[in-house]
Scaffold this motif. Structure first.
Motif, PDB file in Angstrom:
ATOM      1  N   THR A 110       8.190  57.316  60.736  1.00 55.06           N
ATOM      2  CA  THR A 110       7.450  57.242  59.478  1.00 55.06           C
ATOM      3  C   THR A 110       6.382  58.327  59.455  1.00 55.06           C
ATOM      4  O   THR A 110       6.059  58.924  60.477  1.00 55.06           O
ATOM      5  N   LYS A 138      16.341  54.497  68.510  1.00 46.46           N
ATOM      6  CA  LYS A 138      16.456  53.527  67.418  1.00 46.46           C
ATOM      7  C   LYS A 138      15.119  52.963  66.954  1.00 46.46           C
ATOM      8  O   LYS A 138      15.042  51.815  66.512  1.00 46.46           O
ATOM      9  N   ARG A 150      11.906  53.496  64.197  1.00 45.64           N
ATOM     10  CA  ARG A 150      11.785  54.042  62.836  1.00 45.64           C
ATOM     11  C   ARG A 150      10.733  55.146  62.813  1.00 45.64           C
ATOM     12  O   ARG A 150       9.608  54.957  63.288  1.00 45.64           O
ATOM     13  N   PRO A 153      11.915  61.555  59.574  1.00 51.08           N
ATOM     14  CA  PRO A 153      12.454  60.305  59.004  1.00 51.08           C
ATOM     15  C   PRO A 153      13.913  60.384  58.576  1.00 51.08           C
ATOM     16  O   PRO A 153      14.500  59.345  58.266  1.00 51.08           O
ATOM     17  N   LEU A 177       6.073  56.559  65.237  1.00 49.21           N
ATOM     18  CA  LEU A 177       7.213  55.661  65.412  1.00 49.21           C
ATOM     19  C   LEU A 177       6.788  54.209  65.231  1.00 49.21           C
ATOM     20  O   LEU A 177       5.679  53.824  65.610  1.00 49.21           O
ATOM     21  N   THR A 217      15.115  48.676  68.410  1.00 55.11           N
ATOM     22  CA  THR A 217      14.644  49.752  69.281  1.00 55.11           C
ATOM     23  C   THR A 217      15.061  49.480  70.725  1.00 55.11           C
ATOM     24  O   THR A 217      14.890  48.369  71.234  1.00 55.11           O
ATOM     25  N   ASN A 268      18.579  59.464  62.357  1.00 55.56           N
ATOM     26  CA  ASN A 268      18.713  58.086  62.818  1.00 55.56           C
ATOM     27  C   ASN A 268      19.491  57.986  64.124  1.00 55.56           C
ATOM     28  O   ASN A 268      19.732  56.896  64.606  1.00 55.56           O
ATOM     29  N   GLU A 288      10.964  48.616  66.528  1.00 54.72           N
ATOM     30  CA  GLU A 288      11.524  47.478  65.799  1.00 54.72           C
ATOM     31  C   GLU A 288      12.487  46.686  66.677  1.00 54.72           C
ATOM     32  O   GLU A 288      12.671  46.996  67.858  1.00 54.72           O
TER      33      GLU A 288
END
Length: 598
Positions: free
Chosen positions: A249, A245, A247, A178, A264, A270, A181, A267
């Motif tokens: 978690t 890209k 997220r 996490p 993942l 992405t 980025n 989003e």
């Protein structure tokens, strides 16, 4: 210091030629002849030069192996055993990403041999004196590996970046966490779920998920709501994609069958770009367990299995207690060459569409192990099933099963009921004997008769709104009630009991389920009448539900094991409930007493 260490001959050439594959040279022993920390958009990375004594090549530590360099466990002249790696193409050069490594120590002599670059074939003398210069010339900056521009993470081709630029930013799946980025993974979609819809007090929505696999490992990715419409048609099983890209978690283990610590979320930002099929990325990552070995697996663990479907009990529909909604299930009996069989349950759309004709070989991923009746299996929503997959295990099982006789028998985990009591519905037995004999734990249902008293009835949601025509659950809307099965609209539903109760005798207690006709006998009113009271007069409703308590009946019961949400248990359904005929009961007691005196 270690006085004597032998490096694996030709290991660097094999790794270079096979793009990091270690199958040709399993767990090679190599030497680190240089380590350098560099800064990138994702933090500090460590680039290294690996040698087998004859050649060297450029490499980089994955994020999960960075601590070895940070605490100086891995340093210049360290001898290592390479346990896992993947090779990326960067600026026309091959860079080895070290995924897993074991540090063995350092030789007293320092550098071993006089290695030359595997890329330029330089002389031993030049490589000895200009190692750092060679490293500087051939190794791209870590910025080009993690992010090749200043604007953020890797961009898809449609945004202007080429496959080459995407390759330069590749991360192994096991290196994701996490706190990063800027990364791109190149992964194969090994499974893709159907779109699922949910409705609860917080609202409604939809989702789907995929499993993504590269050489380092596997991770689950989920898209919600609007992203379902955007991405569902893009991601296809067995195809390879560049993905960035998303997220990262923490994994929700209760909804996943993978071992990954993270998952993942796809989003709006992405980016997903299809890439040519990559033979270096495996098609699937099975870890098959033989049926005979399931007994050693802990309950609620997740396993993979390949087996032959021997029996199919067909599709059944049950109504869930938690939602009151009907769901479809299909119970299979599967066997393999360990000469063992086990019951396996599949659900929903797969259960409806599954074709068991011809005794297919099926590879299952994500089976949940249950301990009911010894051992049983259930394929959860995040699992998958591939019929007759093109893998060696399929051919092996087909040949084995073809050699078996049609009446071959296989041992089962399920305990056997004693005698034939479980199949004689007219034989009255105590509740303690029902439990002691394990009625309902075999593959087929058991039936028995018992005399017991109703001591509890659950008054929360005792009935569901059924369609007047097909009996399926209906949903309220602004125009009345709609049937999701036959797509018809009605002003009101026909309420039908689905009632949970507890019955007792002098020996034990059982929780049982009563459906509409039998529940109406116990309660004394129809479900429509009771639900009207529930809406209009709570006290009258409570009184009505209590009227059936502490009354004794002769019950005919069906006992059958059932698996839902990966949990297996015995369900007892009341088939008949007959009030006690005390005159007849007295006559039967007299006959029984006379028999005792004979």
């Amino acid at each position: 210091m270690t006085t004597d260490m032998e490096l694996t001959p030709n290991a660097i050439k094999t790794l270079f030629d096979t793009r990091g594959e270690t199958s040709g040279v399993e767990h090679p022993v190599l030497q680190v002849i240089n380590v350098k920390a560099v800064q990138s958009g994702t933090g500090t990375r460590y680039r290294v030069i690996l040698s087998d004594g004859a050649h060297f090549m450029q490499a980089m530590l994955s994020s999960n192996t960075n601590p070895l360099a940070e605490n100086n466990t891995l340093e210049r002249w360290s001898v290592i055993r390479l346990m896992g790696s993947v090779c990326n193409e960067v600026n026309g050069r091959r860079i080895l990403i070290i995924l897993n490594v074991e540090v063995l120590g350092k030789p007293e002599s320092g550098k071993i041999g006089n290695p030359v670059s595997i890329e330029n074939g330089g002389s031993p003398s030049s490589s000895t004196t200009t190692t750092n210069n060679n490293e500087q010339r051939s190794q791209p900056t870590p910025m080009s590996i993690s992010s090749s521009n200043n604007s953020g993470g890797p961009v898809a081709q449609s945004s202007g970046r080429t496959n080459f630029q995407l390759e330069s930013s590749l991360f192994p799946i096991t290196g994701l966490n996490p706190y990063q980025n800027r990364w791109t993974i190149k992964a194969r979609v090994t499974s893709k779920s159907e779109v699922k819809h949910w409705h609860n007090s917080k609202g409604e929505g939809k989702l789907f998920n995929v499993h993504l696999l590269d050489k380092s490992g596997e991770i689950k990715a989920t898209a919600f709501k609007d992203q379902v419409d955007r991405l569902y048609h893009i991601l296809e099983e067995d195809k390879v994609y560049y993905i960035s890209k998303a997220r990262v978690t923490m994994a929700r283990k209760q909804f996943s069958t993978l071992d990954s610590e993270y998952e993942l979320v796809l989003e709006n930002q992405t980016e997903i770009e299809v890439c040519p099929d990559e033979v270096a990325i495996p098609k699937v990552n099975y870890n098959f367990v033989r049926i005979a070995d399931v007994e050693s697996c802990e309950p609620n663990t997740t396993i993979d299995m390949i087996a032959v479907v021997r029996d199919d009990n067909g599709v059944q529909e049950i109504v869930t207690k938690t939602t009151g909604r009907p769901v479809k299930k299909r119970e299979l009996v599967v066997v393999d060459d360990s000469e063992k069989q086990i019951r396996l349950t599949i659900w929903d759309k797969l259960a409806e569409e599954f074709d068991s004709s011809g005794a297919p070989v099926v590879a299952f991923r994500g089976l949940r192990v249950g301990d009911f009746g010894g051992r049983s299996l259930s394929l959860g929503s995040s699992g998958s099933a591939k019929v007759n997959p093109d893998i060696p295990e399929t051919t092996k099982l087909k040949h084995w099963y073809a050699s078996q006789s049609t009446d071959a028998s296989y041992s089962s985990f399920a305990p056997q009921s004693t005698g034939s009591i479980g199949h004689q519905a007219n034989t009255r037995i105590s509740l303690n004997k029902v439990k002691k004999d394990g009625l309902g734990s075999s593959e087929k249902p058991d039936y028995f008769s018992t005399r017991a008293t109703v001591v509890f009835m659950r008054s929360e949601n005792p009935a569901y709104p059924g369609c007047p025509e097909c009996r399926k659950k209906m949903v309220a809307n602004e125009n009345g009630w709609a049937c999701e099965k036959c797509n018809k609209q009605f002003p009101e539903p026909t309420w039908r009991y689905i009632l949970t109760a507890s019955i007792e005798d002098a020996t034990a207690q059982l929780y049982v389920q009563l459906f509409d006709e039998t529940a109406a006998i116990i309660v004394g009113q129809s479900a429509n009448e009771v639900m009207r009271l529930k809406d209009s007069d709570v006290d009258a409703f409570t009184k009505a539900m209590s009227e059936g308590l502490f009354k004794t009946y002769n019950f005919k019961v069906r006992a059958k094991s059932d698996t839902f949400n990966d949990t297996t248990r015995i369900k007892y359904n009341i088939m008949e409930a007959t009030p006690i005929d005390y005159v007849q009961e007295a006559k039967e007691m007299v006959i029984a007493l006379d028999n005792l005196t004979l």
